[in-house]
Motif scaffolding. Structure first.
Motif, PDB file in Angstrom:
ATOM      1  N   ARG A 175       0.829  -1.211   0.000  1.00 27.00           N
ATOM      2  CA  ARG A 175       0.000   0.000   0.000  1.00 27.00           C
ATOM      3  C   ARG A 175       0.865   1.263   0.000  1.00 27.00           C
ATOM      4  O   ARG A 175       0.505   2.265  -0.614  1.00 27.00           O
ATOM      5  CB  ARG A 175      -0.935   0.013   1.213  1.00 27.00           C
ATOM      6  CG  ARG A 175      -2.027   1.071   1.132  1.00 27.00           C
ATOM      7  CD  ARG A 175      -2.515   1.502   2.516  1.00 27.00           C
ATOM      8  NE  ARG A 175      -3.218   0.444   3.255  1.00 27.00           N
ATOM      9  CZ  ARG A 175      -4.546   0.253   3.189  1.00 27.00           C
ATOM     10  NH1 ARG A 175      -5.303   1.008   2.443  1.00 27.00           N
ATOM     11  NH2 ARG A 175      -5.089  -0.708   3.904  1.00 27.00           N
ATOM     12  N   THR A 176       1.995   1.203   0.675  1.00 19.78           N
ATOM     13  CA  THR A 176       2.823   2.420   0.736  1.00 19.78           C
ATOM     14  C   THR A 176       3.351   2.818  -0.643  1.00 19.78           C
ATOM     15  O   THR A 176       3.524   3.984  -0.922  1.00 19.78           O
ATOM     16  CB  THR A 176       4.013   2.262   1.710  1.00 19.78           C
ATOM     17  OG1 THR A 176       4.649   1.021   1.450  1.00 19.78           O
ATOM     18  CG2 THR A 176       3.593   2.322   3.148  1.00 19.78           C
ATOM     19  N   THR A 177       3.617   1.801  -1.512  1.00 21.34           N
ATOM     20  CA  THR A 177       4.106   2.174  -2.847  1.00 21.34           C
ATOM     21  C   THR A 177       2.977   2.264  -3.869  1.00 21.34           C
ATOM     22  O   THR A 177       3.056   3.018  -4.821  1.00 21.34           O
ATOM     23  CB  THR A 177       5.150   1.158  -3.366  1.00 21.34           C
ATOM     24  OG1 THR A 177       4.594  -0.159  -3.264  1.00 21.34           O
ATOM     25  CG2 THR A 177       6.437   1.242  -2.572  1.00 21.34           C
ATOM     26  N   LYS A 178       1.919   1.513  -3.676  1.00 16.22           N
ATOM     27  CA  LYS A 178       0.831   1.533  -4.669  1.00 16.22           C
ATOM     28  C   LYS A 178      -0.536   1.717  -4.002  1.00 16.22           C
ATOM     29  O   LYS A 178      -1.398   0.842  -4.066  1.00 16.22           O
ATOM     30  CB  LYS A 178       0.838   0.230  -5.482  1.00 16.22           C
ATOM     31  CG  LYS A 178       2.110   0.027  -6.290  1.00 16.22           C
ATOM     32  CD  LYS A 178       1.994  -1.197  -7.179  1.00 16.22           C
ATOM     33  CE  LYS A 178       3.269  -1.390  -7.980  1.00 16.22           C
ATOM     34  NZ  LYS A 178       3.356  -2.687  -8.639  1.00 16.22           N
ATOM     35  N   PRO A 179      -0.732   2.884  -3.358  1.00 18.33           N
ATOM     36  CA  PRO A 179      -2.003   3.069  -2.630  1.00 18.33           C
ATOM     37  C   PRO A 179      -3.216   3.126  -3.552  1.00 18.33           C
ATOM     38  O   PRO A 179      -4.338   2.953  -3.101  1.00 18.33           O
ATOM     39  CB  PRO A 179      -1.783   4.407  -1.910  1.00 18.33           C
ATOM     40  CG  PRO A 179      -0.729   5.118  -2.691  1.00 18.33           C
ATOM     41  CD  PRO A 179       0.137   4.064  -3.299  1.00 18.33           C
ATOM     42  N   GLU A 180      -2.932   3.337  -4.845  1.00 25.18           N
ATOM     43  CA  GLU A 180      -4.061   3.500  -5.774  1.00 25.18           C
ATOM     44  C   GLU A 180      -4.698   2.166  -6.178  1.00 25.18           C
ATOM     45  O   GLU A 180      -5.743   2.142  -6.821  1.00 25.18           O
ATOM     46  CB  GLU A 180      -3.594   4.264  -7.023  1.00 25.18           C
ATOM     47  CG  GLU A 180      -2.675   3.499  -7.984  1.00 25.18           C
ATOM     48  CD  GLU A 180      -1.234   3.279  -7.481  1.00 25.18           C
ATOM     49  OE1 GLU A 180      -0.866   3.817  -6.411  1.00 25.18           O
ATOM     50  OE2 GLU A 180      -0.480   2.541  -8.147  1.00 25.18           O
ATOM     51  N   TYR A 183      -7.582  -2.869  -4.500  1.00 29.94           N
ATOM     52  CA  TYR A 183      -7.755  -3.775  -3.353  1.00 29.94           C
ATOM     53  C   TYR A 183      -7.948  -3.022  -2.040  1.00 29.94           C
ATOM     54  O   TYR A 183      -8.521  -3.540  -1.096  1.00 29.94           O
ATOM     55  CB  TYR A 183      -6.543  -4.711  -3.219  1.00 29.94           C
ATOM     56  CG  TYR A 183      -6.195  -5.385  -4.515  1.00 29.94           C
ATOM     57  CD1 TYR A 183      -6.922  -6.497  -4.931  1.00 29.94           C
ATOM     58  CD2 TYR A 183      -5.180  -4.895  -5.336  1.00 29.94           C
ATOM     59  CE1 TYR A 183      -6.630  -7.099  -6.145  1.00 29.94           C
ATOM     60  CE2 TYR A 183      -4.886  -5.487  -6.542  1.00 29.94           C
ATOM     61  CZ  TYR A 183      -5.610  -6.597  -6.944  1.00 29.94           C
ATOM     62  OH  TYR A 183      -5.336  -7.187  -8.136  1.00 29.94           O
ATOM     63  N   TYR A 184      -7.438  -1.793  -2.029  1.00 26.16           N
ATOM     64  CA  TYR A 184      -7.493  -1.024  -0.774  1.00 26.16           C
ATOM     65  C   TYR A 184      -8.758  -0.179  -0.676  1.00 26.16           C
ATOM     66  O   TYR A 184      -9.045   0.390   0.355  1.00 26.16           O
ATOM     67  CB  TYR A 184      -6.255  -0.129  -0.658  1.00 26.16           C
ATOM     68  CG  TYR A 184      -4.967  -0.940  -0.661  1.00 26.16           C
ATOM     69  CD1 TYR A 184      -4.649  -1.757   0.415  1.00 26.16           C
ATOM     70  CD2 TYR A 184      -4.101  -0.905  -1.746  1.00 26.16           C
ATOM     71  CE1 TYR A 184      -3.497  -2.531   0.408  1.00 26.16           C
ATOM     72  CE2 TYR A 184      -2.936  -1.662  -1.752  1.00 26.16           C
ATOM     73  CZ  TYR A 184      -2.642  -2.479  -0.676  1.00 26.16           C
ATOM     74  OH  TYR A 184      -1.515  -3.243  -0.673  1.00 26.16           O
ATOM     75  N   ASP A 185      -9.470  -0.057  -1.817  1.00 32.77           N
ATOM     76  CA  ASP A 185     -10.643   0.804  -1.863  1.00 32.77           C
ATOM     77  C   ASP A 185     -11.873   0.025  -1.416  1.00 32.77           C
ATOM     78  O   ASP A 185     -12.350  -0.880  -2.108  1.00 32.77           O
ATOM     79  CB  ASP A 185     -10.802   1.315  -3.316  1.00 32.77           C
ATOM     80  CG  ASP A 185     -12.038   2.173  -3.477  1.00 32.77           C
ATOM     81  OD1 ASP A 185     -12.760   2.401  -2.468  1.00 32.77           O
ATOM     82  OD2 ASP A 185     -12.292   2.616  -4.614  1.00 32.77           O
ATOM     83  N   GLU A 195      -4.119  -9.972 -13.191  1.00 35.68           N
ATOM     84  CA  GLU A 195      -2.663  -9.938 -13.046  1.00 35.68           C
ATOM     85  C   GLU A 195      -2.270  -9.544 -11.630  1.00 35.68           C
ATOM     86  O   GLU A 195      -2.826  -8.594 -11.078  1.00 35.68           O
ATOM     87  CB  GLU A 195      -2.068  -8.917 -14.023  1.00 35.68           C
ATOM     88  CG  GLU A 195      -1.944  -9.423 -15.449  1.00 35.68           C
ATOM     89  CD  GLU A 195      -1.128 -10.698 -15.545  1.00 35.68           C
ATOM     90  OE1 GLU A 195       0.038 -10.677 -15.102  1.00 35.68           O
ATOM     91  OE2 GLU A 195      -1.675 -11.716 -16.025  1.00 35.68           O
ATOM     92  N   PRO A 196      -1.332 -10.222 -11.022  1.00 34.76           N
ATOM     93  CA  PRO A 196      -0.888  -9.798  -9.687  1.00 34.76           C
ATOM     94  C   PRO A 196      -0.198  -8.435  -9.753  1.00 34.76           C
ATOM     95  O   PRO A 196       0.439  -8.125 -10.757  1.00 34.76           O
ATOM     96  CB  PRO A 196       0.113 -10.881  -9.293  1.00 34.76           C
ATOM     97  CG  PRO A 196       0.503 -11.567 -10.550  1.00 34.76           C
ATOM     98  CD  PRO A 196      -0.637 -11.420 -11.503  1.00 34.76           C
ATOM     99  N   PRO A 197      -0.330  -7.638  -8.719  1.00 35.83           N
ATOM    100  CA  PRO A 197       0.271  -6.303  -8.736  1.00 35.83           C
ATOM    101  C   PRO A 197       1.766  -6.337  -8.393  1.00 35.83           C
ATOM    102  O   PRO A 197       2.326  -5.305  -8.026  1.00 35.83           O
ATOM    103  CB  PRO A 197      -0.535  -5.552  -7.679  1.00 35.83           C
ATOM    104  CG  PRO A 197      -1.012  -6.598  -6.740  1.00 35.83           C
ATOM    105  CD  PRO A 197      -1.151  -7.867  -7.528  1.00 35.83           C
ATOM    106  N   PHE A 198       2.386  -7.471  -8.438  1.00 37.57           N
ATOM    107  CA  PHE A 198       3.832  -7.559  -8.157  1.00 37.57           C
ATOM    108  C   PHE A 198       4.388  -8.806  -8.819  1.00 37.57           C
ATOM    109  O   PHE A 198       3.652  -9.754  -9.120  1.00 37.57           O
ATOM    110  CB  PHE A 198       4.099  -7.645  -6.641  1.00 37.57           C
ATOM    111  CG  PHE A 198       3.104  -8.495  -5.913  1.00 37.57           C
ATOM    112  CD1 PHE A 198       3.057  -9.867  -6.110  1.00 37.57           C
ATOM    113  CD2 PHE A 198       2.180  -7.923  -5.040  1.00 37.57           C
ATOM    114  CE1 PHE A 198       2.123 -10.648  -5.456  1.00 37.57           C
ATOM    115  CE2 PHE A 198       1.225  -8.709  -4.386  1.00 37.57           C
ATOM    116  CZ  PHE A 198       1.209 -10.076  -4.602  1.00 37.57           C
TER     117      PHE A 198
END
Ligand code: ARG
Length: 590
Positions: A175-180, A183-185, A195-198
């Motif tokens: 979240r610290t690098t990709k808060p947008e 999954y966090y919303d 696709e996995p975000p990493f």
């Protein structure tokens, strides 16, 4: 096929009975004075008390009776009443010949096979595999193979740690690098990306960074804890993210275990049993087994005979979260339903002993497992560095398993490449096999519960009590056999083809080979791979003693030579079975 020690004991028991004593005094053990005899019976001393006679008198009578035996040769009574036994060499040779003709070299499988679940490996998803998980994998794999060899139905379950705080840490770290990311919303209602975000490489960075940060930043740690709980309670975005973490991690774990030649039948984890938890805890409460204590739900497990305190097992935290113990209990419920095992074996660091004591007691108390079910924890010690402290990288970091394997293989490669003509590819392949043997044998040759020192130089040495020494011996036998196979005048014959005198080296090798079934039985009964190591070290040593004192290829007595070929073939096969039970194999040359 009966074990050789059993056949000897039968003779001795019969002799005791024939002399008017109870049979049970005819127990036989391996000699602790191999210079004097091969087997011994100390029963005359115990019988002396019961029959109120001098032990030597009893021993003498039994020895006289035993002089008629076909399978024993020199049997003598020694003060105060020991019975020293040597086996008849004709019988021994015939026994070995029979071994070569029997399935599993005469080892008898269990008459009624048990269903055994072995819980080992236990990696934590999203954390890199480190050497702490090496022992669990190596020992567990060997125990699995030993149980299977003994004839049982074995289910090896990797039991992933796939729910813990590491998940919240990864999620918060990301979240610290990709808060947008969606999954966090919490208001996001759409479909999450496939696709996995990493990538794996990124994931491998995220966890250590987040873990380090949580140690310095209490606020971050708390967020990670909350996220873990929310994920466990099923928050949609976190569950989706968790699937990505699993999908990226698990293939890598599989690859790592494959490299170790460790294979699980079942890839389940803590997450699989979470749906069972609410009902399980409710049932424990309804039946009055679990009660509230400081907001948490606990089950008492202290027993009267305990010499130390065994604290109550917490099955639900005050915030409603499940714990390690809860997952393990629910896993037992699931395993009962899926396999109804006769036996459970868990492997983990011995510092987890209390956890398992608590879990097993709750499982019994609640009747999750029946009274006949055997449930045991095999706690292993720590792998230390030469400084006696837990093994670390040179800069003091956590040693990754891949690194350890690579370092070991490299060390072996140096040795293999010295004075040997071999293509680079072959040298690499062979070094991989030897390196694995070095690591596994180095670990398994110690009693599992003990700590041991990982000594790269010693473990990779081709001499001494090491994996490479065992392989070297096997390669030596293979090379003799391949040379004789090219000589038309050399042909194997039955091990007992002729009646003759045997040299001391040869006899020592024969006696060891004949012990195979007995060793296998003990290794299974005591879940002790180190017994297998001990045996093959002695067997390899005995072979090398024999090899140095006899010219197998140049031998002119062709019958004797043929017997030798058959015998060393048997020795090679026994070494192959045993190394396979330990989880490694010999190359064709090295
Ligand atoms: N994941 C745990 C650890 O890394 C080991 C799991 C052992 N097995 C079990 N059923 N608790 O310590």
């Amino acid at each position: 096929m009966k074990k050789i020690i059993e056949l000897i004991a039968e003779e001795v028991k019969e002799a005791f009975a024939a002399c008017g004593y109870e049979e049970r005094f005819g127990m036989v053990s391996l000699s602790n004075r191999p210079d004097l005899c091969q087997y011994q019976c100390n029963g005359a001393m115990a019988a002396a008390k019961q029959y109120k006679k001098p032990p030597i008198e009893i021993a003498n009578a039994v020895v006289t009776k035993l002089s008629e035996s076909d399978i024993l040769s020199e049997v003598t009574a020694v003060m105060p009443g020991f019975i020293n036994i040597k086996v008849n060499t004709e019988f021994l040779a015939a026994y070995l010949q029979e071994m070569t003709e029997k399935e599993k070299y005469g080892f008898e499988e269990a008459e009624s096979p048990l269903t055994i679940v072995i819980d080992y490996g236990g990696p934590n998803v999203a954390k890199p595999l480190h050497i702490g998980h090496l022992r669990s994998a190596v020992i567990g794999e060997s125990i699995k193979r030993i149980c299977r060899f003994a004839g049982h139905n074995v289910i090896g379950d990797v039991h992933l740690g796939d729910l813990g705080l590491q998940m919240g840490l990864v999620m918060e770290g990301l979240r610290t690098t990709k808060p947008e990311l969606p999954y966090y919303d919490e208001n996001f209602r759409g479909e999450y990306p496939k696709e996995p975000p990493f990538t794996l490489a990124e994931l491998e960075q995220i966890y250590p960074a987040a873990s380090a940060r949580s140690k310095e930043d209490p606020e971050f740690k708390e967020r990670a804890q909350n996220t873990t709980l929310e994920f466990q309670l099923g928050r949609r975005g976190y569950v989706a993210l968790w699937h990505h973490i699993m999908n990226v991690s698990i293939p890598d774990l599989k690859k790592n275990y494959d490299n170790l030649d460790v294979h699980f039948d079942v890839w389940k984890g803590e997450s699989d049993v979470q749906p069972l938890i609410p009902d399980m805890v409710k049932d424990l409460i309804d039946r009055g087994l679990a009660y509230e204590s400081q907001g948490a739900m606990v089950v008492d497990v202290q027993e009267e005979t305990d010499s130390k305190e065994v604290p109550p097992c917490i099955v639900r935290k005050s915030n409603g979260a499940a714990l390690y113990a809860t997952s393990d209990l629910a896993t037992i419920l699931e395993r009962e339903k899926l396999y109804s095992p006769d036996r459970y074996i868990y492997l983990a660091d011995k510092r987890q002993e209390m956890h398992f004591t608590q879990v097993f007691r709750v499982a019994r108390k609640a009747g999750f497992v029946g009274p006949e079910t055997e449930i045991s924890f095999l706690g292993f010690g720590t792998m230390n560095g030469k400084d006696g402290k837990p093994f670390k990288t040179r800069d003091g970091g956590v040693m990754r398993l891949e690194r350890l394997i690579a370092d070991t293989t490299e060390e072996v490669l140096k040795k293999v490449s010295e004075n040997r003509e071999m293509s680079e590819a072959e040298a690499k392949e062979i070094s991989g096999m030897i390196g694995l043997a070095a690591i596994k044998y180095g670990d398994l040759s110690n009693q599992a519960t003990k700590d041991y020192i990982f000594d790269l130089e010693r473990f990779t040495s081709f001499e001494g009590n090491t994996g490479p020494y065992i392989l070297y011996t096997m390669v030596r036998i293979k090379s003799i056999l391949s040379r004789v196979s090219e000589l038309s005048e050399v042909k194997p014959v039955a091990i007992n083809a002729s009646v003759r005198e045997y040299g001391a080296d040869e006899l020592a090798l024969m006696l060891l080979a004949a012990r195979f079934s007995d060793v296998m039985e003990h290794a299974y009964e005591e879940t002790a791979p180190h017994k297998v190591c001990q045996y093959i070290y002695e067997l390899a040593d005995a072979f090398n003693g024999f090899y140095h004192n006899n010219k197998i290829i140049a031998e002119t007595d062709k019958v004797k030579q043929g017997e030798w070929i058959s015998m060393i073939t048997l020795v090679l096969h026994l070494l192959e079975v045993c190394t396979d039970l330990l989880g490694f194999a010999a190359p064709d040359r090295m």
